[in-house]
Design a protein around this motif. Structure first.
Motif, PDB file in Angstrom:
ATOM      1  N   VAL A 171       0.840  -1.201   0.000  1.00  0.00           N
ATOM      2  CA  VAL A 171       0.000   0.000   0.000  1.00  0.00           C
ATOM      3  C   VAL A 171       0.874   1.251   0.000  1.00  0.00           C
ATOM      4  CG1 VAL A 171      -1.678   1.347   1.306  1.00  0.00           C
ATOM      5  CG2 VAL A 171      -1.969  -1.121   1.087  1.00  0.00           C
ATOM      6  N   LEU A 172       1.909   1.271   0.841  1.00  0.00           N
ATOM      7  CA  LEU A 172       2.784   2.442   0.890  1.00  0.00           C
ATOM      8  C   LEU A 172       3.473   2.685  -0.441  1.00  0.00           C
ATOM      9  CD1 LEU A 172       4.411   1.932   4.418  1.00  0.00           C
ATOM     10  CD2 LEU A 172       2.437   3.340   3.822  1.00  0.00           C
ATOM     11  N   ASP A 173       3.841   1.603  -1.110  1.00  0.00           N
ATOM     12  CA  ASP A 173       4.502   1.738  -2.410  1.00  0.00           C
ATOM     13  C   ASP A 173       3.535   2.153  -3.511  1.00  0.00           C
ATOM     14  OD1 ASP A 173       6.919   1.037  -1.329  1.00  0.00           O
ATOM     15  OD2 ASP A 173       6.846  -1.057  -1.993  1.00  0.00           O
ATOM     16  N   SER A 174       2.246   1.928  -3.298  1.00  0.00           N
ATOM     17  CA  SER A 174       1.257   2.200  -4.353  1.00  0.00           C
ATOM     18  C   SER A 174       1.030   3.684  -4.586  1.00  0.00           C
ATOM     19  CB  SER A 174      -0.077   1.543  -3.991  1.00  0.00           C
ATOM     20  OG  SER A 174      -0.749   2.287  -2.975  1.00  0.00           O
ATOM     21  N   GLY A 175       1.328   4.494  -3.565  1.00  0.00           N
ATOM     22  CA  GLY A 175       1.085   5.930  -3.691  1.00  0.00           C
ATOM     23  C   GLY A 175      -0.316   6.346  -3.283  1.00  0.00           C
ATOM     24  N   TRP A 176      -1.158   5.388  -2.896  1.00  0.00           N
ATOM     25  CA  TRP A 176      -2.519   5.709  -2.450  1.00  0.00           C
ATOM     26  C   TRP A 176      -2.743   5.038  -1.095  1.00  0.00           C
ATOM     27  CZ3 TRP A 176      -5.905   8.948  -5.005  1.00  0.00           C
ATOM     28  CH2 TRP A 176      -7.149   9.122  -4.395  1.00  0.00           C
ATOM     29  N   VAL A 177      -2.790   5.856  -0.024  1.00  0.00           N
ATOM     30  CA  VAL A 177      -2.832   5.263   1.313  1.00  0.00           C
ATOM     31  C   VAL A 177      -4.151   5.516   2.049  1.00  0.00           C
ATOM     32  CG1 VAL A 177      -0.333   5.315   1.614  1.00  0.00           C
ATOM     33  CG2 VAL A 177      -1.704   7.292   2.337  1.00  0.00           C
ATOM     34  N   THR A 178      -4.964   6.456   1.569  1.00  0.00           N
ATOM     35  CA  THR A 178      -6.240   6.713   2.237  1.00  0.00           C
ATOM     36  C   THR A 178      -7.323   5.835   1.610  1.00  0.00           C
ATOM     37  OG1 THR A 178      -7.755   8.439   2.987  1.00  0.00           O
ATOM     38  CG2 THR A 178      -6.845   8.679   0.757  1.00  0.00           C
ATOM     39  N   THR A 179      -8.591   6.148   1.835  1.00  0.00           N
ATOM     40  CA  THR A 179      -9.683   5.313   1.339  1.00  0.00           C
ATOM     41  C   THR A 179      -9.589   5.128  -0.172  1.00  0.00           C
ATOM     42  OG1 THR A 179     -11.091   6.214   3.067  1.00  0.00           O
ATOM     43  CG2 THR A 179     -12.192   5.044   1.291  1.00  0.00           C
ATOM     44  N   GLY A 180      -9.477   3.873  -0.603  1.00  0.00           N
ATOM     45  CA  GLY A 180      -9.298   3.601  -2.023  1.00  0.00           C
ATOM     46  C   GLY A 180      -9.529   2.144  -2.347  1.00  0.00           C
ATOM     47  N   PRO A 181      -8.722   1.566  -3.245  1.00  0.00           N
ATOM     48  CA  PRO A 181      -8.997   0.210  -3.715  1.00  0.00           C
ATOM     49  C   PRO A 181      -8.886  -0.862  -2.639  1.00  0.00           C
ATOM     50  CG  PRO A 181      -6.871   0.989  -4.545  1.00  0.00           C
ATOM     51  CD  PRO A 181      -7.557   2.165  -3.955  1.00  0.00           C
ATOM     52  N   GLN A 182      -7.941  -0.721  -1.721  1.00  0.00           N
ATOM     53  CA  GLN A 182      -7.823  -1.716  -0.660  1.00  0.00           C
ATOM     54  C   GLN A 182      -9.035  -1.687   0.277  1.00  0.00           C
ATOM     55  OE1 GLN A 182      -5.574  -4.228   0.177  1.00  0.00           O
ATOM     56  NE2 GLN A 182      -4.856  -3.920  -1.921  1.00  0.00           N
ATOM     57  N   THR A 183      -9.548  -0.498   0.521  1.00  0.00           N
ATOM     58  CA  THR A 183     -10.747  -0.387   1.359  1.00  0.00           C
ATOM     59  C   THR A 183     -11.921  -1.086   0.693  1.00  0.00           C
ATOM     60  OG1 THR A 183      -9.958   1.725   2.260  1.00  0.00           O
ATOM     61  CG2 THR A 183     -12.296   1.212   2.527  1.00  0.00           C
ATOM     62  N   ALA A 184     -12.081  -0.871  -0.608  1.00  0.00           N
ATOM     63  CA  ALA A 184     -13.160  -1.538  -1.338  1.00  0.00           C
ATOM     64  C   ALA A 184     -12.989  -3.056  -1.307  1.00  0.00           C
ATOM     65  CB  ALA A 184     -13.206  -1.031  -2.777  1.00  0.00           C
ATOM     66  N   GLU A 185     -11.751  -3.535  -1.433  1.00  0.00           N
ATOM     67  CA  GLU A 185     -11.490  -4.971  -1.399  1.00  0.00           C
ATOM     68  C   GLU A 185     -11.768  -5.540  -0.006  1.00  0.00           C
ATOM     69  OE1 GLU A 185     -10.808  -7.053  -3.705  1.00  0.00           O
ATOM     70  OE2 GLU A 185     -10.180  -5.836  -5.417  1.00  0.00           O
ATOM     71  N   PHE A 186     -11.368  -4.805   1.017  1.00  0.00           N
ATOM     72  CA  PHE A 186     -11.638  -5.267   2.382  1.00  0.00           C
ATOM     73  C   PHE A 186     -13.135  -5.350   2.636  1.00  0.00           C
ATOM     74  CE2 PHE A 186     -12.573  -4.103   6.847  1.00  0.00           C
ATOM     75  CZ  PHE A 186     -12.102  -5.258   7.458  1.00  0.00           C
ATOM     76  N   GLU A 187     -13.869  -4.352   2.177  1.00  0.00           N
ATOM     77  CA  GLU A 187     -15.324  -4.373   2.348  1.00  0.00           C
ATOM     78  C   GLU A 187     -15.929  -5.621   1.720  1.00  0.00           C
ATOM     79  OE1 GLU A 187     -16.209   0.462   2.565  1.00  0.00           O
ATOM     80  OE2 GLU A 187     -16.244  -0.584   0.619  1.00  0.00           O
ATOM     81  N   GLN A 188     -15.462  -5.979   0.532  1.00  0.00           N
ATOM     82  CA  GLN A 188     -15.989  -7.172  -0.135  1.00  0.00           C
ATOM     83  C   GLN A 188     -15.551  -8.447   0.585  1.00  0.00           C
ATOM     84  OE1 GLN A 188     -18.256  -7.256  -2.866  1.00  0.00           O
ATOM     85  NE2 GLN A 188     -18.372  -9.282  -1.893  1.00  0.00           N
ATOM     86  N   ASP A 189     -14.285  -8.495   1.018  1.00  0.00           N
ATOM     87  CA  ASP A 189     -13.781  -9.671   1.738  1.00  0.00           C
ATOM     88  C   ASP A 189     -14.556  -9.892   3.042  1.00  0.00           C
ATOM     89  OD1 ASP A 189     -11.913  -9.967  -0.255  1.00  0.00           O
ATOM     90  OD2 ASP A 189     -10.199  -9.277   0.949  1.00  0.00           O
ATOM     91  N   VAL A 197     -19.595  -1.406   4.758  1.00  0.00           N
ATOM     92  CA  VAL A 197     -18.974  -0.089   4.610  1.00  0.00           C
ATOM     93  C   VAL A 197     -17.940   0.051   5.715  1.00  0.00           C
ATOM     94  CG1 VAL A 197     -19.327   2.397   4.479  1.00  0.00           C
ATOM     95  CG2 VAL A 197     -21.136   0.844   3.701  1.00  0.00           C
ATOM     96  N   ALA A 198     -16.679   0.205   5.351  1.00  0.00           N
ATOM     97  CA  ALA A 198     -15.600   0.344   6.326  1.00  0.00           C
ATOM     98  C   ALA A 198     -15.525   1.783   6.824  1.00  0.00           C
ATOM     99  CB  ALA A 198     -14.272  -0.061   5.702  1.00  0.00           C
ATOM    100  N   VAL A 199     -15.359   1.946   8.144  1.00  0.00           N
ATOM    101  CA  VAL A 199     -15.336   3.272   8.766  1.00  0.00           C
ATOM    102  C   VAL A 199     -14.209   3.351   9.793  1.00  0.00           C
ATOM    103  CG1 VAL A 199     -17.790   3.670   8.348  1.00  0.00           C
ATOM    104  CG2 VAL A 199     -17.068   2.594  10.488  1.00  0.00           C
ATOM    105  N   ALA A 200     -14.159   4.458  10.518  1.00  0.00           N
ATOM    106  CA  ALA A 200     -13.020   4.732  11.390  1.00  0.00           C
ATOM    107  C   ALA A 200     -13.046   3.959  12.697  1.00  0.00           C
ATOM    108  CB  ALA A 200     -12.953   6.234  11.687  1.00  0.00           C
TER     109      ALA A 200
END
Length: 387
Positions: A28-46, A57-60
């Motif tokens: 994630v750190l290497d991807s350049g996108w660390v806030t709400t994004g593709p990993q959050t969407a994937e986690f929500e589905q998982d 829906v993932a929240v704080a």
């Protein structure tokens, strides 16, 4: 960590982390996108797949999840919302921050959660528009029964599942068929991320309201605005919160999910070992075990009731065993006694009786058998020292 006597301390809780977590975070750190994004969407589905839920829906945090869920219910301002007094203060705060009035509910002394009778009694004090129910320690509440006792449709029930996941009722995982099941990923929880929470729901429109409200009420988050073909434009139709999950947290959560079934197995094993070792200790009340068919406890906490709790805690600390108390009932805390009216505060006789002796013992996957045996021996010694 050691005590003054040189003994190794048995911590109350230690988080477990899957081997894949480090690599997941680095990606994630290497991807350049660390806030709400593709990993959050994937986690929500998982996580939705894990629960068997339609939407997540993932929240704080779980506290934010409860407040967002109450806001998404779109109740009239100042609505009465039933909730147990034996809960974490954040759950009460969420009701107040959402603009509503908590009406505190007594508990059943065996399950430590409200019963239809206690819910009916609370509903008679103030006609509720909604209810927040808590799965105390990981015990899955009977949502349809409690909703019926409150005179509410199940779509008006927000489930506080901070002490899950892993619980089930009727063979159905908690959160699989909920209007709003609110989970916690705090460091001590069954699925530890460090911080974070989620709302699971069967209602697509409700999920979209929560999704918007978690980011100020904006119609699109930054990830969707900056996708190829996306637009910078957005609208804000409702006042929301800043309560989103980051992709760093989501990546940890995705890795942790793979280990969760084994962690849950170990929690159940440890709970059974406590049952066997503590049964018969004088004055000790063990957690309820007659759960019924299809009811699965998540075993987030192992709560006993002991006489002379403060003295017992002191003796356990001397023996190098850390414990905790869940919880100081809300109606005993100054802020709620100042804010709530008498009919909102109680009476809550069972909660008062139970709360005097509740004690949470160490319970987490990294707890070894030898360390657990130390806890048992220390508790037995503390009770003997009381005479």
């Amino acid at each position: 960590m050691s005590t003054s006597a040189g003994q190794t301390t048995v911590p109350f809780s230690l988080p477990s982390f899957a081997a894949e977590v480090g690599d997941a975070v680095v990606k994630v750190l290497d991807s350049g996108w660390v806030t709400t994004g593709p990993q959050t969407a994937e986690f929500e589905q998982d996580f939705a797949d894990f629960l068997g839920a339609e939407h997540v829906v993932a929240v704080a945090s779980c506290t934010a999840a409860i407040e967002l869920s109450l806001r998404a219910l779109e109740l009239p301002p100042g609505s009465a919302v039933l909730t147990p007094s034996l809960t974490f203060c954040g759950a009460i705060n969420a009701i107040l921050h959402a603009g509503h009035r908590p009406v505190l509910v007594d508990i059943d002394e065996d399950t430590l959660v409200p019963s239809p009778a206690t819910v009916e009694a609370a509903a008679a004090r103030a006609r509720p528009a909604a209810m927040v129910v808590q799965n105390q320690a990981g015990y899955p509440v009977d949502v349809p029964a409690l909703a019926g006792a409150a005179g509410l449709d199940r779509s008006r029930v927000v489930e506080d599942v901070a002490h899950g996941p892993g619980a089930a009722r009727g063979g159905v995982p908690v959160g699989a068929d909920s209007q709003a099941a609110c989970f916690s990923f705090y460091a001590t929880k069954n699925l530890p991320i460090g911080e974070g929470g989620a709302v699971a729901t069967r209602d697509a429109a409700f999920a979209e309201r929560v999704r918007s409200l978690r980011l100020h009420g904006m119609s699109k988050d930054s990830w969707r605005r900056y996708l190829p073909g996306g637009s910078w434009s957005y609208d804000v139709k409702k006042l929301g919160l800043k309560a989103n999950m980051t992709d760093v947290q989501a990546a940890i959560g995705r890795a942790q999910l793979h280990a969760l079934p084994e962690w849950q197995r170990r929690r159940a094993e440890l709970a059974a070992r406590y049952d066997e070792a503590l049964r018969g200790l004088p004055g000790v009340v063990l957690p309820q075990r007659d759960l019924g068919d299809g009811v699965q406890h998540a075993w987030h906490l192992y709560q006993v009731r002991v006489p002379g709790r403060e003295a017992v805690i002191t003796e356990l600390e001397k023996a190098g065993v850390s414990t905790s108390v869940h919880f100081i009932p809300a109606h005993q805390l100054t802020v709620y006694r100042d804010l709530l009216d008498d009919h909102e505060l109680g009476p809550l006789p069972a909660t008062d009786r139970v709360a005097e002796g509740l004690l949470s013992l160490p319970l987490y996957p990294r707890l070894g058998d030898a360390a657990q045996d130390r806890v048992v021996d220390a508790l037995a010694g503390a009770l003997r020292s009381r005479g």
